[in-house]
Structures are given as C-alpha cells and as structure tokens.
Design an enzyme around this catalytic site. Structure first.
Site, PDB file in Angstrom:
ATOM      1  N   ASP A 177      46.298  16.113  38.255  1.00  0.00           N
ATOM      2  CA  ASP A 177      45.803  16.498  36.925  1.00  0.00           C
ATOM      3  C   ASP A 177      46.511  15.806  35.758  1.00  0.00           C
ATOM      4  OD1 ASP A 177      47.471  19.698  37.484  1.00  0.00           O
ATOM      5  OD2 ASP A 177      48.318  17.827  36.696  1.00  0.00           O
ATOM      6  N   HIS A 229      49.030  12.553  45.966  1.00  0.00           N
ATOM      7  CA  HIS A 229      47.589  12.697  46.282  1.00  0.00           C
ATOM      8  C   HIS A 229      46.720  11.990  45.255  1.00  0.00           C
ATOM      9  CE1 HIS A 229      48.759  16.539  48.686  1.00  0.00           C
ATOM     10  NE2 HIS A 229      49.072  15.416  49.310  1.00  0.00           N
ATOM     11  N   CYS A 280      29.837   0.680  42.074  1.00  0.00           N
ATOM     12  CA  CYS A 280      30.813  -0.126  41.345  1.00  0.00           C
ATOM     13  C   CYS A 280      30.110  -1.082  40.384  1.00  0.00           C
ATOM     14  CB  CYS A 280      31.646  -0.934  42.354  1.00  0.00           C
ATOM     15  SG  CYS A 280      32.724  -2.150  41.571  1.00  0.00           S
ATOM     16  N   CYS A 298      30.762  -4.760  41.911  1.00  0.00           N
ATOM     17  CA  CYS A 298      30.249  -5.283  43.210  1.00  0.00           C
ATOM     18  C   CYS A 298      29.247  -4.332  43.849  1.00  0.00           C
ATOM     19  CB  CYS A 298      31.429  -5.508  44.168  1.00  0.00           C
ATOM     20  SG  CYS A 298      32.019  -3.980  44.936  1.00  0.00           S
ATOM     21  N   SER A 333      53.824  25.719  45.167  1.00  0.00           N
ATOM     22  CA  SER A 333      53.153  25.121  46.328  1.00  0.00           C
ATOM     23  C   SER A 333      53.288  26.042  47.541  1.00  0.00           C
ATOM     24  CB  SER A 333      53.768  23.754  46.664  1.00  0.00           C
ATOM     25  OG  SER A 333      53.096  23.204  47.800  1.00  0.00           O
ATOM     26  N   ALA A 377      55.531  30.371  37.229  1.00  0.00           N
ATOM     27  CA  ALA A 377      56.353  29.232  36.772  1.00  0.00           C
ATOM     28  C   ALA A 377      56.434  29.168  35.255  1.00  0.00           C
ATOM     29  CB  ALA A 377      55.759  27.948  37.332  1.00  0.00           C
TER      30      ALA A 377
HETATM   31  N1  APR Z   1      53.461  30.216  39.175  1.00  0.00           N
HETATM   32  C1  APR Z   1      54.067  30.035  40.383  1.00  0.00           C
HETATM   33  N2  APR Z   1      53.385  29.898  41.555  1.00  0.00           N
HETATM   34  C2  APR Z   1      52.035  29.951  41.473  1.00  0.00           C
HETATM   35  C3  APR Z   1      51.327  30.145  40.256  1.00  0.00           C
HETATM   36  C4  APR Z   1      52.114  30.283  39.074  1.00  0.00           C
HETATM   37  N3  APR Z   1      51.544  30.469  37.866  1.00  0.00           N
HETATM   38  N4  APR Z   1      49.994  30.159  40.523  1.00  0.00           N
HETATM   39  C5  APR Z   1      49.869  29.992  41.866  1.00  0.00           C
HETATM   40  N5  APR Z   1      51.084  29.869  42.430  1.00  0.00           N
HETATM   41  C6  APR Z   1      51.421  29.617  43.836  1.00  0.00           C
HETATM   42  C7  APR Z   1      50.491  30.289  44.823  1.00  0.00           C
HETATM   43  O1  APR Z   1      51.004  31.565  45.186  1.00  0.00           O
HETATM   44  C8  APR Z   1      50.545  29.301  46.011  1.00  0.00           C
HETATM   45  O2  APR Z   1      51.623  29.621  46.875  1.00  0.00           O
HETATM   46  O3  APR Z   1      51.257  28.228  44.009  1.00  0.00           O
HETATM   47  C9  APR Z   1      50.858  27.960  45.357  1.00  0.00           C
HETATM   48  C10 APR Z   1      49.648  27.033  45.318  1.00  0.00           C
HETATM   49  O4  APR Z   1      49.402  26.650  46.653  1.00  0.00           O
HETATM   50  P1  APR Z   1      48.081  25.842  47.050  1.00  0.00           P
HETATM   51  O5  APR Z   1      46.906  26.451  46.355  1.00  0.00           O
HETATM   52  O6  APR Z   1      48.080  25.713  48.537  1.00  0.00           O
HETATM   53  O7  APR Z   1      48.297  24.403  46.370  1.00  0.00           O
HETATM   54  P2  APR Z   1      49.198  23.225  46.938  1.00  0.00           P
HETATM   55  O8  APR Z   1      50.406  23.742  47.649  1.00  0.00           O
HETATM   56  O9  APR Z   1      49.416  22.298  45.793  1.00  0.00           O
HETATM   57  O10 APR Z   1      48.219  22.521  48.011  1.00  0.00           O
HETATM   58  C11 APR Z   1      48.652  21.295  48.568  1.00  0.00           C
HETATM   59  O11 APR Z   1      46.470  20.982  49.563  1.00  0.00           O
HETATM   60  O12 APR Z   1      44.181  21.135  49.303  1.00  0.00           O
HETATM   61  C12 APR Z   1      45.242  20.249  49.338  1.00  0.00           C
HETATM   62  O13 APR Z   1      45.392  18.172  48.270  1.00  0.00           O
HETATM   63  C13 APR Z   1      45.375  19.542  48.006  1.00  0.00           C
HETATM   64  O14 APR Z   1      47.391  18.933  46.797  1.00  0.00           O
HETATM   65  C14 APR Z   1      46.733  20.003  47.482  1.00  0.00           C
HETATM   66  C15 APR Z   1      47.475  20.369  48.761  1.00  0.00           C
END
Ligand code: APR
Length: 252
Positions: free
Chosen positions: A104, A121, A154, A157, A195, A238
C-alpha cells in the site's frame, strides 16, 4: 503498561532496528487486512489470486481489474499514527529498514525513504507487463479500465499486464528477499507489527533475526505463532501502541 516501557527501552538500547509489518499496521488507515473477521479472504477466494489462475483465465483477469478499479480508493489511503511512529524511528537514526508484506506504499507516504522499505510482496502503485517487463503507473492503466476496457493489454507490446504485486504461487523478488534476509540477520532489534506470521517465506524473517541474536518484539491485536519467541509481546492496536512507545523513547 510495562510492556510499552520495555519496548521503549529495547529501542533506546538498539543501534539497528528492523520493523517488519503486515496488513494489521494499515487497518487503521481503512485498508482491511486478510485474516481478521471481515478481512479480504472472507470476501474474495484466495484461489482467484494465484498466478496460475490469473494467467489461465480471462475471467479472473477481468475480476482482478474490476476489483483494482474499485480498490482505487485504497490509493487515497493515508498513513496512520503507527506508520508515523515507525517513520520517527528513521528520523531518530534507529531504523535500519522496514521489511513489509504490504503493497500500500504507506510507509513511504509516512516518510520512510524508498531505499529503507523492502517490499516482499511488491507495490500496488505499479503495473508490469509479463511480456516486455515494461512498468506503468496503476492509475494510468485504470483510466483504460474505467474507459470500458475490461482487460487492458500492454501499451508497448500488447502483452498481459499484471499489478506489480506477488500473487500466490509466484516467486518473491529474489534480490529483495535476499536483502531482507541479510538485514534481518544483522539487526539487534526486530519489531513485528500487525501480522499473523503465517505466510512464508516472509514469516521466516523474525526467526532469522532471533537466531542471529536480535531481540524480538511483537505488536499485534491477536496471538501469533512466534509470541513465545519474543522478548516482549504487546497485544493491541498499533495506532494506539506505537505512538505511546515513541513518547517513552523521546523521554530519554
Ligand atoms: N493493530 C495491530 N494488529 C492488528 C491491527 C491493528 N490495528 N489490525 C489487525 N491486526 C492484526 C490481526 O489481528 C492479524 O493478526 O494484524 C494481523 C493481520 O494478519 P493478516 O490479515 O494475515 O495479514 P498479513 O500477516 O500481512 O498477511 C500476510 O498474506 O494474503 C497474503 O500477501 C498477503 O501480505 C499478505 C500475507
């Protein structure tokens, strides 16, 4: 909260901090994450986001471009206080780099220099041609989609165009992955923010750092498989936590 003071202390002591982010750092900017209730994978089928399906099915490319045009608003998304707190680590000379799974561009918008953001990614601002590898700004290509072209080719091409993000089944950019691994193995503090740590090879990074002797901190709304491995775990949003941590860091 003593964990907030503990993380602030780790940052004060750190010479080389890496921040590793997932979609959770951007939910307070209005961008849904993937696996929380109501997240992206509760609305779309991840199978539709495999490179195999994208290449083999014109319908998949049609729905991908339709979703991109609808998702255009995401381009308007603004950094939230968590992104600005991370950028402040850079301003304090503490930040080695941000390794992000997000596409993003919000770390760059918040002030982290481009060369300090490792995007495992990819980045949704760009579109790449699978034929000649030319790259175009997404907004330029979305103009064609909004003009009625369901699957834009594209301009150079007529090859297949794909947003410059890594789909499931696609190899990550090897040089970015190598650079992220090297940096993870050379930091003294590795902070995971937002994450689930379930997608590999991205989710290896915290382990590489820990095994190389770095301290691990995790700031996340819900538990992760690596919580037991962390020096400090802070459960919560966060956008609330990180500004409080930086307030404490600034005190000393
Ligand atoms: N503050 C802290 N944590 C948060 C918040 C917030 N405001 N909002 C959501 N979360 C937490 C959720 O509880 C979850 O554990 O962030 C985490 C988001 O996890 P995912 O939705 O699995 O996202 P991510 O870990 O980035 O996924 C990894 O998976 O689908 C693929 O390519 C995609 O980059 C992505 C990858």
């Amino acid at each position: 909260m003593e964990e907030i003071e503990r993380l602030a202390q780790l940052i004060r002591e750190s010479k080389k901090t890496i921040v590793f982010t997932g979609a959770g750092v951007s939910t307070e900017s209005g961008i849904p994450d993937f696996r929380s209730p109501g997240g992206i994978w509760s609305k779309y089928d991840p199978e539709d986001f495999t490179i195999q399906r994208f290449l083999s099915s014109l319908d998949t490319r049609k729905s991908f471009w339709k979703a991109s045009a609808e998702g255009e608003l995401l381009m308007e998304a603004k950094p939230n206080p968590a992104h600005y707190a991370i950028a402040e680590l850079h301003q304090l000379g503490k930040l080695d780099s941000v390794i992000t799974q997000n596409i993003d561009n919000l770390h760059q918008k918040a002030g982290v220099p481009e060369d300090r953001v490792l995007e495992l990614h990819g980045n949704m601002q760009w579109v790449v041609c699978l034929g000649c590898r030319s790259r175009f700004p997404l907004l330029q290509i979305l103009q064609k989609v909004k003009g009625g072209i369901e699957v834009p080719d594209c301009p150079d091409c007529q090859g297949i165009l794909k947003p410059d993000v890594v789909l499931f089944g696609e190899a990550l950019l090897q040089e970015t992955l190598r650079e992220a691994t090297r940096r993870a193995q050379n930091c003294d503090l590795f902070i995971v923010i937002g994450s689930t740590l379930v997608i590999y090879p991205a989710a290896y990074m915290p382990t590489y750092a820990r095994e190389a002797g770095a301290r691990l901190a995790i700031v996340n709304l819900t538990p992760t498989p690596l919580d037991h491995y962390a020096t400090v775990v802070i459960r919560g949003k966060a956008g609330d936590i990180m500004p409080k941590v930086m307030e404490r860091v600034r005190l000393f």
